[in-house]
Design a protein around this motif. Structure first.
Motif, PDB file in Angstrom:
ATOM      1  N   ILE A  36       0.754  -1.191  -0.048  1.00  0.00           N
ATOM      2  CA  ILE A  36      -0.098   0.069  -0.210  1.00  0.00           C
ATOM      3  C   ILE A  36       1.046   1.318  -0.097  1.00  0.00           C
ATOM      4  O   ILE A  36       0.540   2.010  -0.650  1.00  0.00           O
ATOM      5  CB  ILE A  36      -1.080  -0.129   1.157  1.00  0.00           C
ATOM      6  CG1 ILE A  36      -1.920  -1.236   1.065  1.00  0.00           C
ATOM      7  CG2 ILE A  36      -1.614   1.351   1.169  1.00  0.00           C
ATOM      8  CD1 ILE A  36      -2.962  -1.491   2.014  1.00  0.00           C
ATOM      9  N   LYS A  37       1.925   1.277   0.691  1.00  0.00           N
ATOM     10  CA  LYS A  37       2.934   2.279   0.735  1.00  0.00           C
ATOM     11  C   LYS A  37       3.476   2.518  -0.746  1.00  0.00           C
ATOM     12  O   LYS A  37       3.575   3.789  -0.923  1.00  0.00           O
ATOM     13  CB  LYS A  37       4.026   2.007   1.990  1.00  0.00           C
ATOM     14  CG  LYS A  37       4.979   3.389   2.053  1.00  0.00           C
ATOM     15  CD  LYS A  37       6.159   2.825   3.016  1.00  0.00           C
ATOM     16  CE  LYS A  37       7.084   3.852   2.964  1.00  0.00           C
ATOM     17  NZ  LYS A  37       8.358   3.564   2.993  1.00  0.00           N
ATOM     18  N   SER A  38       3.917   1.639  -1.258  1.00  0.00           N
ATOM     19  CA  SER A  38       4.457   1.748  -2.626  1.00  0.00           C
ATOM     20  C   SER A  38       3.617   2.149  -3.559  1.00  0.00           C
ATOM     21  O   SER A  38       3.848   3.272  -4.523  1.00  0.00           O
ATOM     22  CB  SER A  38       5.105   0.587  -3.097  1.00  0.00           C
ATOM     23  OG  SER A  38       4.324  -0.516  -3.309  1.00  0.00           O
ATOM     24  N   ILE A  39       2.294   1.947  -3.479  1.00  0.00           N
ATOM     25  CA  ILE A  39       1.201   2.423  -4.433  1.00  0.00           C
ATOM     26  C   ILE A  39       0.864   3.921  -4.041  1.00  0.00           C
ATOM     27  O   ILE A  39       0.927   4.911  -5.125  1.00  0.00           O
ATOM     28  CB  ILE A  39      -0.224   1.720  -4.255  1.00  0.00           C
ATOM     29  CG1 ILE A  39      -0.101   0.239  -4.824  1.00  0.00           C
ATOM     30  CG2 ILE A  39      -1.197   2.544  -4.917  1.00  0.00           C
ATOM     31  CD1 ILE A  39      -1.032  -0.440  -4.337  1.00  0.00           C
ATOM     32  N   LEU A  40       0.710   4.358  -2.715  1.00  0.00           N
ATOM     33  CA  LEU A  40       0.490   5.508  -2.292  1.00  0.00           C
ATOM     34  C   LEU A  40       1.660   6.532  -2.646  1.00  0.00           C
ATOM     35  O   LEU A  40       1.281   7.820  -2.862  1.00  0.00           O
ATOM     36  CB  LEU A  40       0.018   5.741  -0.740  1.00  0.00           C
ATOM     37  CG  LEU A  40      -1.225   4.883  -0.382  1.00  0.00           C
ATOM     38  CD1 LEU A  40      -1.638   5.171   1.106  1.00  0.00           C
ATOM     39  CD2 LEU A  40      -2.342   5.357  -1.341  1.00  0.00           C
ATOM     40  N   ASN A  41       2.647   5.843  -2.493  1.00  0.00           N
ATOM     41  CA  ASN A  41       4.096   6.901  -2.934  1.00  0.00           C
ATOM     42  C   ASN A  41       4.443   6.847  -4.275  1.00  0.00           C
ATOM     43  O   ASN A  41       5.649   7.333  -4.537  1.00  0.00           O
ATOM     44  CB  ASN A  41       5.158   6.505  -1.874  1.00  0.00           C
ATOM     45  CG  ASN A  41       4.919   6.591  -0.392  1.00  0.00           C
ATOM     46  OD1 ASN A  41       4.083   7.607  -0.037  1.00  0.00           O
ATOM     47  ND2 ASN A  41       5.484   6.197   0.427  1.00  0.00           N
ATOM     48  N   ASP A  42       3.799   6.395  -5.156  1.00  0.00           N
ATOM     49  CA  ASP A  42       4.160   6.308  -6.567  1.00  0.00           C
ATOM     50  C   ASP A  42       5.263   5.550  -6.888  1.00  0.00           C
ATOM     51  O   ASP A  42       5.983   5.878  -8.016  1.00  0.00           O
ATOM     52  CB  ASP A  42       3.965   7.773  -7.015  1.00  0.00           C
ATOM     53  CG  ASP A  42       3.893   7.800  -8.770  1.00  0.00           C
ATOM     54  OD1 ASP A  42       3.109   6.874  -9.178  1.00  0.00           O
ATOM     55  OD2 ASP A  42       4.157   8.499  -9.311  1.00  0.00           O
ATOM     56  N   GLU A  43       5.657   4.641  -5.886  1.00  0.00           N
ATOM     57  CA  GLU A  43       6.733   3.790  -6.148  1.00  0.00           C
ATOM     58  C   GLU A  43       6.486   2.373  -6.999  1.00  0.00           C
ATOM     59  O   GLU A  43       7.355   1.737  -7.268  1.00  0.00           O
ATOM     60  CB  GLU A  43       7.321   3.280  -4.890  1.00  0.00           C
ATOM     61  CG  GLU A  43       7.913   4.587  -4.192  1.00  0.00           C
ATOM     62  CD  GLU A  43       8.356   4.480  -2.718  1.00  0.00           C
ATOM     63  OE1 GLU A  43       8.015   3.331  -2.231  1.00  0.00           O
ATOM     64  OE2 GLU A  43       8.751   5.172  -1.882  1.00  0.00           O
TER      65      GLU A  43
END
Length: 80
Positions: A36-43
């Protein structure tokens, strides 16, 4: 806006509407917090449909509810 940012923005919008954090969504959807963090941070280069479906399940909505917004309706076609 590109598709990845639209997905991230939609997740944030839905979490706010339900008064839950992305971490709480992680638990509800059985999706790792790091995903989820990688999706939200555009990673994340491509948040897959299986992941988005799990997030929808955690949010208690359908895939069509997730994508049924003006943002997704008005996205330009991405040819790259």
């Amino acid at each position: 806006m590109d598709t990845r940012k639209a997905v991230a923005n939609r997740i944030v919008e839905l979490c706010k509407a339900r008064n839950i954090t992305p971490n709480a969504l992680s638990y509800r959807a059985a999706v790792p917090q790091s995903t989820i963090k990688s999706i939200l941070n555009d990673e994340s280069l491509n948040p897959g449909i299986v992941t988005i479906k799990k997030l929808c399940d955690g949010l208690e909505i359908s895939l069509s509810d997730f994508f049924n917004t003006d943002v997704f309706s008005n996205l330009e076609q991405e040819l790259t």
